[in-house]
Design a protein around this motif. Structure first.
Motif, PDB file in Angstrom:
ATOM      1  N   ARG A 191     -30.939   6.029  31.835  1.00  0.00           N
ATOM      2  CA  ARG A 191     -31.570   4.698  31.898  1.00  0.00           C
ATOM      3  C   ARG A 191     -31.176   3.964  33.169  1.00  0.00           C
ATOM      4  O   ARG A 191     -32.001   3.296  33.782  1.00  0.00           O
ATOM      5  N   LEU A 192     -29.908   4.115  33.565  1.00  0.00           N
ATOM      6  CA  LEU A 192     -29.486   3.459  34.810  1.00  0.00           C
ATOM      7  C   LEU A 192     -30.237   4.042  36.002  1.00  0.00           C
ATOM      8  O   LEU A 192     -30.758   3.313  36.844  1.00  0.00           O
ATOM      9  N   GLY A 195     -33.781   2.851  35.882  1.00  0.00           N
ATOM     10  CA  GLY A 195     -33.839   1.401  36.121  1.00  0.00           C
ATOM     11  C   GLY A 195     -33.637   1.081  37.591  1.00  0.00           C
ATOM     12  O   GLY A 195     -34.347   0.251  38.168  1.00  0.00           O
ATOM     13  N   VAL A 196     -32.675   1.750  38.214  1.00  0.00           N
ATOM     14  CA  VAL A 196     -32.369   1.481  39.621  1.00  0.00           C
ATOM     15  C   VAL A 196     -33.538   1.910  40.511  1.00  0.00           C
ATOM     16  O   VAL A 196     -33.967   1.167  41.402  1.00  0.00           O
TER      17      VAL A 196
END
Lengths: 206, 206
Positions: A191-192, A195-196
């Motif tokens: 997810r990171l 997201g990034v």
């Protein structure tokens, strides 16, 4: 990027496999010592040889000094640079984001911080680490971004260095002051990364 | 966020100014010791007292153990949280980006890396550092982003934590593996802060 030489497939050189095993033991011993409290100060050719169970000359045969040895050991910590599919900038940035994140969440890779704390006292170590570990990785990210500008996927006026710094900075920050591990570490890492990359591509403004 | 108590304006307490001076000397001594090769391992209440030129009881009177002392010393390294004008998200993010960048390019602040390398061995230190130094700063960034969502300046579906990580990650990365200083450090820092905030707001996609 790993410093261990390829094991030779040629049976005429029986010394090779043993040498590769010794190299691996030496690099592991260096990382173990770096991870201890004293960091760079705790690494000496003698201490590495003792911990790796090899003679000091075996260490010196491959590495002329401890700075070179430390840089190779840190390089061996990194995952190999990932293969990029080259189909879209988003896909390639995501591949890189995952790889950079994985390099920094591994508990063992935290010994890198002990080295960073010693850079002011070891300028040769800093220069080599930049040149042999950091720069080749940043250059891969730059390549993806340059291609994106060329294909029109990215803004023509893109500041490549700023974009590299944002991707790498975001993906390395998490490992620095580790939070309690999430219930689902693999999911949180993915997810990171997504997201990034999506925030970087689309921006956060309405 | 600085750990030094306010000097009392009340003249009836003549001990105060001397105590404030002692506190400052103790925090400075702690940072000096952290900056040395051994990092956290080189800090003891005894060594801090000796270096600060005060008695050990003076140190213990304010700090019950070295973990608390180290967190306060690291907190004192940070610039005070900046005043935010509150006129636009861009202006406030730029103020924060400059402040975070300044916290990490200062040569002295590099002793922080020595502490990060020791976190695995000092979970109490890590927990306090997160809670007392990292979180209050992230919360200020979150506040600006939440306000931006509320005013419609930012996307309604914004992932606040990802955006905080991108801003903080980009602005702290530069200090980690220091490059040779640029010809115009102040100009370079300002260009980075503006580049990061604008890339974050607008995105890099065409």
């Amino acid at each position: 990027m790993t410093a261990t030489p390829q094991t030779s497939p040629v049976p005429a050189r029986p010394g090779r496999p043993r040498s590769a095993r010794a190299d691996k033991a030496i690099l592991e011993a260096t990382l173990d010592l770096l991870a201890e409290e004293a960091g760079v100060a705790g690494v000496s050719m003698e201490a590495v040889a003792a911990r790796a169970g090899v003679g000091k000359t075996t260490v010196y045969r491959r590495w002329p000094n401890k700075e070179r040895l430390i840089v190779d050991a840190l390089a061996a910590l990194k995952h190999p640079l990932p293969e990029l599919a080259g189909r879209s900038v988003r896909e390639d940035l995501l591949t890189l984001a995952r790889s950079i994140g994985a390099d920094h969440t591994d508990r063992r890779s935290r010994c890198v911080w002990n080295v960073l704390g010693g850079f002011d006292r070891h300028p040769e170590l800093l220069a080599r680490y930049r040149q042999e570990v950091i720069e080749p990785r940043r250059e891969v990210v730059r390549g993806v971004l340059r291609r994106g500008v060329a294909t029109g996927e990215l803004r023509p006026d893109l500041d490549i260095e700023v974009a590299v710094t944002m991707l790498v900075g975001a993906m390395t920050l998490q490992g620095r002051v580790p939070a309690p591990p999430p219930a689902d570490p693999a999911g949180a890492a993915e997810r990171l990364a997504e997201g990034v990359v999506d925030a970087l591509l689309r921006g956060i403004a309405a």
